[in-house]
Enzyme design. Structure first.
Site, PDB file in Angstrom:
ATOM      1  N   PHE A 165       0.852  -1.185   0.000  1.00 55.11           N
ATOM      2  CA  PHE A 165       0.000   0.000   0.000  1.00 55.11           C
ATOM      3  C   PHE A 165       0.890   1.238   0.000  1.00 55.11           C
ATOM      4  CE2 PHE A 165      -3.116   3.054   1.622  1.00 55.11           C
ATOM      5  CZ  PHE A 165      -4.202   2.727   0.832  1.00 55.11           C
ATOM      6  N   TYR A 195      -1.017  -2.813   8.155  1.00 58.45           N
ATOM      7  CA  TYR A 195      -1.674  -3.542   9.239  1.00 58.45           C
ATOM      8  C   TYR A 195      -1.269  -5.013   9.248  1.00 58.45           C
ATOM      9  CZ  TYR A 195      -5.380  -4.744  12.532  1.00 58.45           C
ATOM     10  OH  TYR A 195      -6.071  -5.171  13.631  1.00 58.45           O
ATOM     11  N   GLU A 196      -0.922  -5.548   8.073  1.00 56.66           N
ATOM     12  CA  GLU A 196      -0.545  -6.955   7.950  1.00 56.66           C
ATOM     13  C   GLU A 196       0.930  -7.210   8.270  1.00 56.66           C
ATOM     14  OE1 GLU A 196      -4.145  -5.973   6.311  1.00 56.66           O
ATOM     15  OE2 GLU A 196      -2.299  -5.298   5.317  1.00 56.66           O
ATOM     16  N   ALA A 235       4.477   2.580   4.526  1.00 54.55           N
ATOM     17  CA  ALA A 235       4.165   4.010   4.506  1.00 54.55           C
ATOM     18  C   ALA A 235       2.703   4.197   4.881  1.00 54.55           C
ATOM     19  CB  ALA A 235       4.443   4.605   3.131  1.00 54.55           C
ATOM     20  N   HIS A 246      -8.406   6.454  10.811  1.00 55.53           N
ATOM     21  CA  HIS A 246      -7.809   5.194  10.353  1.00 55.53           C
ATOM     22  C   HIS A 246      -6.284   5.202  10.511  1.00 55.53           C
ATOM     23  CE1 HIS A 246      -7.693   1.501   8.016  1.00 55.53           C
ATOM     24  NE2 HIS A 246      -6.746   2.038   7.250  1.00 55.53           N
TER      25      HIS A 246
END
Length: 156
Positions: free
Chosen positions: A23, A58-59, A81, A89
């Site tokens: 991401f 998040y992973e 990043a 969020h």
């Protein structure tokens, strides 16, 4: 008094993973390139370097835990990043990613470097991915190399 610190040089037999969030790939690709460059410049063997990609920041802790649990790696350089948007969020993802990465490192007592950018805007991220503020991926790999060296020194 004795001062003990790591050296910024690999022995050439260290197996290292670069764990990168896809991401914001325009930023994370540059961070990853910087980390790879640092690894090679400081004596790393490309055949002993693995790149592991995850969908988002998040992973990162989950897969970091799996990498460390596997005992295949001497250390892991974690890159991502997280850029603030208009909702909370950013706060949740950055807090959980940071806590999870620290937890995995301590759980397995393995060298892990933190190259996850947390910026207020895309401009700040670009600056930290190879322009005005250097490349934080390169810096994160430098940190990992020093940690690996220091761990070897402390083992005796």
């Amino acid at each position: 008094m004795q001062i003990i610190e790591g050296k910024l040089q690999l022995q050439g037999n260290e197996r290292v993973a670069i764990l990168t969030s896809r991401f914001n790939h325009i930023i994370t690709d540059r961070l990853q390139e910087g980390a790879m460059d640092c690894f090679k410049r400081h004596g790393g063997d490309e055949d002993l370097l693995d790149i592991v990609l995850v969908p988002g920041a998040y992973e990162l802790p989950f897969i970091l835990d799996k990498l460390l649990e596997s005992e295949k790696y001497d250390g892991v350089c974690v890159l991502g990043a997280i850029i603030r948007g208009g909702t909370p969020h950013f706060d949740y993802v950055s807090a959980e990613a940071t806590k999870g990465i620290a937890h995995a490192m301590l759980k397995y007592s393995m060298p892990v470097s933190f190259g996850v950018l947390t910026t207020d805007n895309i401009e700040q991220a670009i600056e930290r991915a190879g322009s005005k503020a250097g490349n934080k991926g390169f810096e994160a790999m430098s940190t990992l190399i020093e940690l690996l060296s220091l761990c070897q020194t402390l083992k005796g």
